[in-house]
Design a protein around this motif. Structure first.
Motif, PDB file in Angstrom:
ATOM      1  N   SER A 148      48.403  75.029 -25.358  1.00  0.00           N
ATOM      2  CA  SER A 148      48.364  75.988 -24.239  1.00  0.00           C
ATOM      3  C   SER A 148      48.960  77.330 -24.660  1.00  0.00           C
ATOM      4  O   SER A 148      48.543  78.386 -24.168  1.00  0.00           O
ATOM      5  N   GLN A 149      49.951  77.278 -25.555  1.00  0.00           N
ATOM      6  CA  GLN A 149      50.517  78.515 -26.099  1.00  0.00           C
ATOM      7  C   GLN A 149      49.539  79.166 -27.081  1.00  0.00           C
ATOM      8  O   GLN A 149      49.284  80.366 -27.024  1.00  0.00           O
ATOM      9  N   LEU A 150      48.996  78.332 -27.955  1.00  0.00           N
ATOM     10  CA  LEU A 150      48.138  78.862 -29.020  1.00  0.00           C
ATOM     11  C   LEU A 150      46.859  79.503 -28.482  1.00  0.00           C
ATOM     12  O   LEU A 150      46.385  80.503 -29.019  1.00  0.00           O
ATOM     13  N   ILE A 151      46.311  78.926 -27.423  1.00  0.00           N
ATOM     14  CA  ILE A 151      45.025  79.405 -26.923  1.00  0.00           C
ATOM     15  C   ILE A 151      45.115  80.836 -26.381  1.00  0.00           C
ATOM     16  O   ILE A 151      44.108  81.542 -26.266  1.00  0.00           O
ATOM     17  N   LYS A 152      46.346  81.287 -26.095  1.00  0.00           N
ATOM     18  CA  LYS A 152      46.548  82.648 -25.592  1.00  0.00           C
ATOM     19  C   LYS A 152      46.584  83.674 -26.723  1.00  0.00           C
ATOM     20  O   LYS A 152      46.538  84.888 -26.462  1.00  0.00           O
ATOM     21  N   ASN A 153      46.685  83.172 -27.966  1.00  0.00           N
ATOM     22  CA  ASN A 153      46.751  84.067 -29.126  1.00  0.00           C
ATOM     23  C   ASN A 153      45.337  84.428 -29.577  1.00  0.00           C
ATOM     24  O   ASN A 153      44.524  83.551 -29.855  1.00  0.00           O
ATOM     25  N   LYS A 154      45.030  85.701 -29.634  1.00  0.00           N
ATOM     26  CA  LYS A 154      43.669  86.139 -29.979  1.00  0.00           C
ATOM     27  C   LYS A 154      43.289  85.742 -31.405  1.00  0.00           C
ATOM     28  O   LYS A 154      42.098  85.716 -31.750  1.00  0.00           O
ATOM     29  N   ASN A 155      44.289  85.437 -32.241  1.00  0.00           N
ATOM     30  CA  ASN A 155      44.028  85.065 -33.631  1.00  0.00           C
ATOM     31  C   ASN A 155      44.027  83.549 -33.853  1.00  0.00           C
ATOM     32  O   ASN A 155      44.019  83.096 -34.998  1.00  0.00           O
ATOM     33  N   VAL A 156      44.046  82.784 -32.773  1.00  0.00           N
ATOM     34  CA  VAL A 156      44.049  81.328 -32.912  1.00  0.00           C
ATOM     35  C   VAL A 156      42.816  80.881 -33.697  1.00  0.00           C
ATOM     36  O   VAL A 156      41.727  81.459 -33.559  1.00  0.00           O
ATOM     37  N   SER A 157      42.977  79.856 -34.532  1.00  0.00           N
ATOM     38  CA  SER A 157      41.867  79.393 -35.364  1.00  0.00           C
ATOM     39  C   SER A 157      40.886  78.560 -34.551  1.00  0.00           C
ATOM     40  O   SER A 157      41.238  77.977 -33.517  1.00  0.00           O
ATOM     41  N   VAL A 158      39.654  78.497 -35.034  1.00  0.00           N
ATOM     42  CA  VAL A 158      38.629  77.668 -34.388  1.00  0.00           C
ATOM     43  C   VAL A 158      39.048  76.201 -34.409  1.00  0.00           C
ATOM     44  O   VAL A 158      38.815  75.461 -33.447  1.00  0.00           O
ATOM     45  N   ASP A 159      39.694  75.772 -35.500  1.00  0.00           N
ATOM     46  CA  ASP A 159      40.156  74.382 -35.593  1.00  0.00           C
ATOM     47  C   ASP A 159      41.113  74.042 -34.452  1.00  0.00           C
ATOM     48  O   ASP A 159      41.046  72.955 -33.872  1.00  0.00           O
ATOM     49  N   SER A 160      42.006  74.959 -34.132  1.00  0.00           N
ATOM     50  CA  SER A 160      42.965  74.714 -33.054  1.00  0.00           C
ATOM     51  C   SER A 160      42.275  74.688 -31.687  1.00  0.00           C
ATOM     52  O   SER A 160      42.673  73.935 -30.792  1.00  0.00           O
ATOM     53  N   ILE A 161      41.244  75.503 -31.533  1.00  0.00           N
ATOM     54  CA  ILE A 161      40.478  75.491 -30.275  1.00  0.00           C
ATOM     55  C   ILE A 161      39.763  74.152 -30.116  1.00  0.00           C
ATOM     56  O   ILE A 161      39.767  73.547 -29.036  1.00  0.00           O
TER      57      ILE A 161
END
Length: 282
Positions: free
Chosen positions: A120-133
């Motif tokens: 939930s924290q990571l998804i707010k980061n515009k640079n989050v990786s596709v793997d994490s999504i």
């Protein structure tokens, strides 16, 4: 050999170099990368551990530690992965790569609630990786939070132009929602497209999960392996298929193939021991 992509021959030569010069950093570094690329993760770990011990540059050592921690996750050495992560995280708690690594650990340990909170924290980061999504979609499905899974699917479409990945995620969401008809419709449409064998293998596997009878399930699982013989999920599904039918020899055949892809997996090795006991009792 490296220029021509003949990795096995290159590995043999660099291994010979290390036999005569164990301190050759270039050979160790090249072997680490080669082992990683051919998915021989156990040997890759040994090489990266040697590199970290020899590395004097702090930035380079940190980079190597991230790679090593990721490899620890792949070989299910979660304790070592977590310890390595903690060292990195203590030095830079806001580092995106460190957080994404921790997410993989939580997923690997099936700690879905912690994984959800971190994603939930990571998804707010515009640079989050596709793997994490993609991991967040998996996490939401595991927690039966389908509304959030669909929201994350939108984020995936914004971060990646890989339509096959998006369609596979949609199919998994539809199956989790119990929408079998729409899932089958999407799978049929996706199978007509010019996607890779790996993607088609995943499509056949998803269809096998919602087959109306055991015959079509078996046919889809076989098609899955024809498209990609290294699909471990399908191998394990076939192991279970034959195990449930008490055909333990065929069950062992597929389990052994799954273990060959992940020889250090203690859970699979335990299943193998149990299966051997059943066969010896027959």
């Amino acid at each position: 050999y490296l220029e021509n992509g003949i990795k096995n021959k290159a590995i043999e030569l660099f291994e010979q170099i290390l036999m005569y010069d164990s301190g050759n950093v270039h050979a160790v570094e090249t072997l680490a990368s080669l082992y990683n690329s051919v998915q021989d993760y156990e040997k890759a770990v040994k090489m990266y551990e040697m590199l970290i011990d020899a590395e004097l540059n702090e930035d380079k050592a940190r980079e190597l530690q991230y790679t090593l921690a990721d490899l620890y996750v792949k070989i299910q050495a979660d304790g070592k992965a977590y310890d390595t992560y903690k060292k990195l995280y203590q030095n830079d708690s806001e580092n995106l790569e460190a957080k994404e690594l921790l997410l993989k650990i939580y997923v690997n340990e099936e700690d879905w609630q912690k994984a959800y909170e971190l994603s939930s924290q990571l998804i707010k980061n515009k640079n989050v990786s596709v793997d994490s999504i993609l991991l967040r979609i998996e996490i939401c499905i595991k927690l039966k939070n389908m509304q959030e899974a669909r929201k994350t699917l939108v984020v995936l479409s914004e971060h990646s132009d890989n339509k096959s990945m998006e369609e596979l995620s949609l199919i998994r969401i539809l199956i989790a929602e119990g929408n079998r008809a729409e899932a089958l419709k999407q799978i049929s449409a996706s199978l007509t497209k010019d996607y890779s064998n790996q993607v088609k293998s995943e499509l056949y596997y998803e269809r096998s999960r919602i087959s109306s009878n055991s015959e079509t399930q078996l046919a889809d699982l076989r098609s899955c392996l024809t498209a990609n013989p290294r699909n471990q999920t399908a191998l394990l599904a076939l192991y279970k298929y034959y195990f449930d039918k008490k055909d333990y020899r065929k069950s062992r055949y597929y389990l052994r193939q799954a273990i060959a892809l992940d020889p250090q997996n203690s859970s699979l090795l335990q299943l193998s021991s149990q299966l051997d006991e059943l066969l010896s009792a027959q």
